[in-house]
Design an enzyme around this catalytic site. Structure first.
Site, mmCIF file in Angstrom:
data_model
loop_
_atom_site.group_PDB
_atom_site.id
_atom_site.type_symbol
_atom_site.label_atom_id
_atom_site.label_comp_id
_atom_site.label_asym_id
_atom_site.label_seq_id
_atom_site.Cartn_x
_atom_site.Cartn_y
_atom_site.Cartn_z
ATOM 1 N N LEU A 8 0.855 -1.178 0.000
ATOM 2 C CA LEU A 8 0.000 0.000 0.000
ATOM 3 C C LEU A 8 0.894 1.232 0.000
ATOM 4 O O LEU A 8 1.790 1.352 0.840
ATOM 5 C CB LEU A 8 -0.925 0.004 1.218
ATOM 6 C CG LEU A 8 -2.000 1.101 1.258
ATOM 7 C CD1 LEU A 8 -3.208 0.622 2.054
ATOM 8 C CD2 LEU A 8 -1.475 2.398 1.884
ATOM 9 N N ILE A 9 0.654 2.129 -0.941
ATOM 10 C CA ILE A 9 1.475 3.327 -1.100
ATOM 11 C C ILE A 9 0.573 4.542 -0.993
ATOM 12 O O ILE A 9 -0.458 4.628 -1.670
ATOM 13 C CB ILE A 9 2.189 3.333 -2.476
ATOM 14 C CG1 ILE A 9 2.955 2.028 -2.692
ATOM 15 C CG2 ILE A 9 3.124 4.533 -2.594
ATOM 16 C CD1 ILE A 9 3.320 1.766 -4.142
ATOM 17 N N GLY A 11 -0.203 8.720 -1.348
ATOM 18 C CA GLY A 11 0.211 9.882 -2.125
ATOM 19 C C GLY A 11 0.725 9.529 -3.511
ATOM 20 O O GLY A 11 1.835 9.915 -3.889
ATOM 21 N N SER A 13 -0.765 10.214 -6.638
ATOM 22 C CA SER A 13 -1.342 10.907 -7.797
ATOM 23 C C SER A 13 -0.275 11.541 -8.681
ATOM 24 O O SER A 13 -0.545 11.870 -9.845
ATOM 25 C CB SER A 13 -2.351 11.976 -7.349
ATOM 26 O OG SER A 13 -1.715 12.970 -6.568
ATOM 27 N N SER A 14 0.935 11.721 -8.142
ATOM 28 C CA SER A 14 2.008 12.344 -8.926
ATOM 29 C C SER A 14 3.353 12.015 -8.278
ATOM 30 O O SER A 14 3.423 11.411 -7.200
ATOM 31 C CB SER A 14 1.823 13.870 -8.992
ATOM 32 O OG SER A 14 1.925 14.439 -7.699
ATOM 33 N N ILE A 16 6.927 11.050 -6.773
ATOM 34 C CA ILE A 16 7.566 9.832 -6.272
ATOM 35 C C ILE A 16 6.544 8.741 -5.999
ATOM 36 O O ILE A 16 6.795 7.568 -6.263
ATOM 37 C CB ILE A 16 8.382 10.145 -5.001
ATOM 38 C CG1 ILE A 16 9.555 11.066 -5.320
ATOM 39 C CG2 ILE A 16 8.906 8.858 -4.371
ATOM 40 C CD1 ILE A 16 10.347 11.506 -4.113
ATOM 41 N N GLY A 17 5.396 9.099 -5.468
ATOM 42 C CA GLY A 17 4.378 8.091 -5.172
ATOM 43 C C GLY A 17 3.895 7.383 -6.417
ATOM 44 O O GLY A 17 3.765 6.148 -6.440
ATOM 45 N N TYR A 154 7.966 22.251 7.696
ATOM 46 C CA TYR A 154 8.163 21.018 6.930
ATOM 47 C C TYR A 154 9.296 20.188 7.528
ATOM 48 O O TYR A 154 9.150 18.985 7.755
ATOM 49 C CB TYR A 154 8.460 21.375 5.475
ATOM 50 C CG TYR A 154 8.722 20.191 4.577
ATOM 51 C CD1 TYR A 154 7.670 19.386 4.140
ATOM 52 C CD2 TYR A 154 10.011 19.877 4.155
ATOM 53 C CE1 TYR A 154 7.900 18.311 3.304
ATOM 54 C CE2 TYR A 154 10.253 18.802 3.320
ATOM 55 C CZ TYR A 154 9.196 18.010 2.896
ATOM 56 O OH TYR A 154 9.433 16.945 2.070
#
Length: 283
Positions: A8-9, A11, A13-14, A16-17, A154
């Site tokens: 399961l990964i 993030g 949608s774009s 590195i994920g 961050y």
């Protein structure tokens, strides 16, 4: 399908994920590619088709700041695949600014996505990973080892993630679960664009910090000119996913290794201070 290894990964949608989901599928895994808004899955599905792994990628909704969403997604994965062999924590959000000019709500939002989202997803996945003697792989950042100007919220979150994972590592090992953090440097992805920076407005609101911020933004823009591609950054993640005994800490490039090494060998903090001070000087 229940006999295949499942990852399961978050993030996906774009960036590195997305690249990790495709690369894991190419390596033979069933990749459950999750995102907060599944309406943004077009780029992932296009990449999956280009790499002929559409049958190994399953898109699901998961919002890391919504515990009910995490639980529902994991319940579906177990019901449909019978197992979970790995979790890749990738979802995150950048935050640019300095503490005097930002509200506490901005800091809390950064911690919620980048730290508590990782904690919540990991916590929910661990019972299933114990059953398969699986792995938790978390994409942090070189900003989880080296504090960087105007990235206070961050980097604070990423430092927290690294402390959490390093503390969890030996505990998880006693029940057969491996833990690895992956530290990318600059990556040419929509992650940067998704920050949605209005640079003129940011500078106008920076007050006495405007000259330093302008120097930082100029330096950062140049650094992304030599950034890795998302697929280059994803390769070490998949190595950690498939290797026999991956290390706790992995960097995705030689530059990232040298950069992180600055702080790991910097007992009094002077080397990092010298490095980052230079970023804020106008040429």
């Amino acid at each position: 399908m229940a006999s295949e290894k499942t990852v399961l990964i978050t993030g996906t949608s774009s960036g590195i994920g997305l690249a990790t989901a495709v690369a894991a599928a190419r390596a033979g895994w069933t990749a459950v590619a999750t995102m907060r808004d599944t309406g943004k899955a077009e780029a992932l599905l296009k990449a999956a088709a280009e790499h002929a792994v559409t049958d190994r990628i399953q898109v699901k909704r998961l919002d890391v700041v919504d515990p009910d969403s995490i639980t529902a997604c994991l319940d579906e994965v177990i019901a449909e695949h019978g197992r979970l062999d790995a979790l890749v924590n990738n979802a995150g959000a950048a935050q640019v600014g300095t503490v005097e000019r930002m509200g506490l709500d901005d800091f809390r939002a950064a911690m919620e996505v980048n730290f508590f989202g990782v904690v919540a997803t990991t916590r929910a996945a661990l019972p299933h990973l114990r059953a398969t003697r699986g792995r938790v792989i978390t994409v942090t950042s070189v900003g989880g080892a080296v504090g960087q100007p105007f990235n206070e919220a961050y980097c604070a979150a990423k430092f927290a993630v690294e402390g959490f994972m390093q503390s969890l590592d030996p505990v998880a090992a006693t029940v057969g679960v491996g833990v690895t953090v992956v530290e990318p440097g600059a990556v040419a992805s929509e992650f940067v664009a998704n920050i949605g920076l209005d640079v003129p407005a940011l500078l106008a609101d920076a007050g006495p910090y405007a000259p330093a911020l302008q120097a930082y933004l100029a330096r950062t823009q140049k650094s992304f000119g030599n950034a890795q591609t998302p697929f280059e950054a994803a390769a070490p993640i998949v190595e950690a996913l498939t290797g026999d005994r991956p290390p706790f800490r992995v960097q995705t490039s030689e530059w990232a290794r040298e950069f992180v090494g600055t702080t790991l060998a910097d007992l009094d903090g002077s080397a990092v201070r010298t490095l980052t001070d230079a970023w804020l000087r106008t040429p």
